[in-house]
Design an enzyme around this catalytic site. Structure first.
Site, PDB file in Angstrom:
ATOM      1  CB  SER A   1       5.446   4.737   3.801  1.00 55.63           C
ATOM      2  OG  SER A   1       5.513   6.333   5.179  1.00 55.63           O
TER       3      SER A   1
ATOM      4  CG  ASP B   1      -2.939   3.132   6.395  1.00 57.70           C
ATOM      5  OD1 ASP B   1      -2.774   2.202   6.145  1.00 57.70           O
ATOM      6  OD2 ASP B   1      -3.703   3.962   6.983  1.00 57.70           O
TER       7      ASP B   1
ATOM      8  CG  ASN C   1      -1.510   1.639   1.571  1.00 54.21           C
ATOM      9  OD1 ASN C   1      -2.196   1.100   0.396  1.00 54.21           O
ATOM     10  ND2 ASN C   1      -1.997   1.792   2.285  1.00 54.21           N
TER      11      ASN C   1
ATOM     12  CG  HIS D   1      -0.541   5.832   4.814  1.00 47.64           C
ATOM     13  ND1 HIS D   1      -1.334   5.670   3.919  1.00 47.64           N
ATOM     14  CD2 HIS D   1      -0.333   6.673   5.607  1.00 47.64           C
ATOM     15  CE1 HIS D   1      -2.142   7.003   5.248  1.00 47.64           C
ATOM     16  NE2 HIS D   1      -1.147   7.636   6.358  1.00 47.64           N
TER      17      HIS D   1
HETATM   18  C1  GAR Z   1      -2.329   8.755  -2.201  1.00 46.84           C
HETATM   19  O1  GAR Z   1      -1.697  10.292  -2.474  1.00 46.84           O
HETATM   20  C2  GAR Z   1      -2.081   8.294  -1.484  1.00 46.84           C
HETATM   21  O2  GAR Z   1      -1.108   8.272  -1.003  1.00 46.84           O
HETATM   22  C3  GAR Z   1      -3.337   8.368  -1.181  1.00 46.84           C
HETATM   23  O3  GAR Z   1      -4.460   8.417  -1.322  1.00 46.84           O
HETATM   24  C4  GAR Z   1      -3.969   9.060  -2.996  1.00 46.84           C
HETATM   25  C5  GAR Z   1      -4.813   7.947  -4.495  1.00 46.84           C
HETATM   26  O4  GAR Z   1      -3.881   9.377  -4.901  1.00 46.84           O
HETATM   27  N1  GAR Z   1      -3.716   7.181  -0.490  1.00 46.84           N
HETATM   28  C6  GAR Z   1      -4.060   6.504   0.692  1.00 46.84           C
HETATM   29  O5  GAR Z   1      -3.828   8.013   1.908  1.00 46.84           O
HETATM   30  C7  GAR Z   1      -3.966   6.022   1.139  1.00 46.84           C
HETATM   31  N2  GAR Z   1      -4.371   5.820   3.459  1.00 46.84           N
HETATM   32  P1  GAR Z   1      -4.671   8.660  -6.307  1.00 46.84           P
HETATM   33  O6  GAR Z   1      -5.204   7.784  -7.045  1.00 46.84           O
HETATM   34  O7  GAR Z   1      -4.224   9.732  -7.534  1.00 46.84           O
HETATM   35  O8  GAR Z   1      -2.952   7.293  -7.019  1.00 46.84           O
END
Ligand code: GAR
Length: 184
Positions: free
Chosen positions: A133, A142, A104, A106
């Site tokens: 991360s 997480d 994942n 994060h």
């Molecule tokens: C990213 O910033 C990722 O780190 C976050 O969602 C976004 C997805 O963007 N993930 C989390 O917060 C997981 N808990 P994307 O759909 O444009 O790749």
């Protein structure tokens, strides 16, 4: 050939970066993408690619477990070597975590700021490190072991939008490279 399945819920911008990076490697392919949201913006962005798209709306299932079981079935159909959660915004049950080997992305320096508001919390807590991360997915949200991290240097007085953009730029570098590294 090493096979990747990507899970996403929104923009899918990290998914796209993985797809583009993987194109440079003849022995790795993204075989399928799965989203839990019918209206995810990432669906349109997949159109130019020959990648199987699966939409499994969590709203069509009575429990988290039933949804996760369908996810597991669908993922296993593609026999992936690695499953990547790239902006997949679901809390996962043991049905998923005990059956699927996944990583994942994060947007914080875990274990700091777990959960859905990581960028906002990192921004607001200027005394703590900000960054991103990539970690193994475990039963604890997480909380799985960290594979790679990158810290974001603070800029004094920076606006939130700028901070968020820099977080995303870091993600576009670290996640695709980590995926390739894990498969080589
Ligand atoms: C990213 O910033 C990722 O780190 C976050 O969602 C976004 C997805 O963007 N993930 C989390 O917060 C997981 N808990 P994307 O759909 O444009 O790749």
């Amino acid at each position: 050939m090493k096979r990747i399945v990507i899970l996403f819920s929104g923009q899918g911008s990290n998914m796209l970066r993985i797809i583009e990076e993987v194109k440079k490697h003849k022995d790795i392919e993204v075989v399928a993408a799965i989203t839990n949201k019918k209206e995810a913006e990432g669906i349109q962005r997949l159109k130019p690619y020959d990648i199987a798209l699966n939409i499994i709306s969590h709203k069509d299932y009575d429990s988290r477990e039933e949804f996760d079981q369908e996810l597991v079935n669908r993922i296993n159909y593609y026999k992936p070597d690695l499953v990547v959660l790239a902006g997949f915004m679901r809390i996962l049950t043991p049905i998923f975590t005990q059956n699927i080997k996944s990583i994942n992305l994060h947007p914080s320096m875990l274990p700091l700021f777990k959960g859905a508001k990581a960028i906002e919390q990192s921004y607001a807590n200027a005394d703590k490190p900000a960054g991103i991360s990539v970690h193994w997915v475990s039963e604890e949200l997480d909380g799985g072991s960290v594979i790679a991290q990158k810290e974001l240097p603070r800029i004094e007085g920076e606006a939130f939008e700028s901070f968020k953009n820099r977080i995303h730029l870091l993600e576009y570098e670290l996640l695709p490279h980590t995926v390739v590294r894990l498969l080589q």
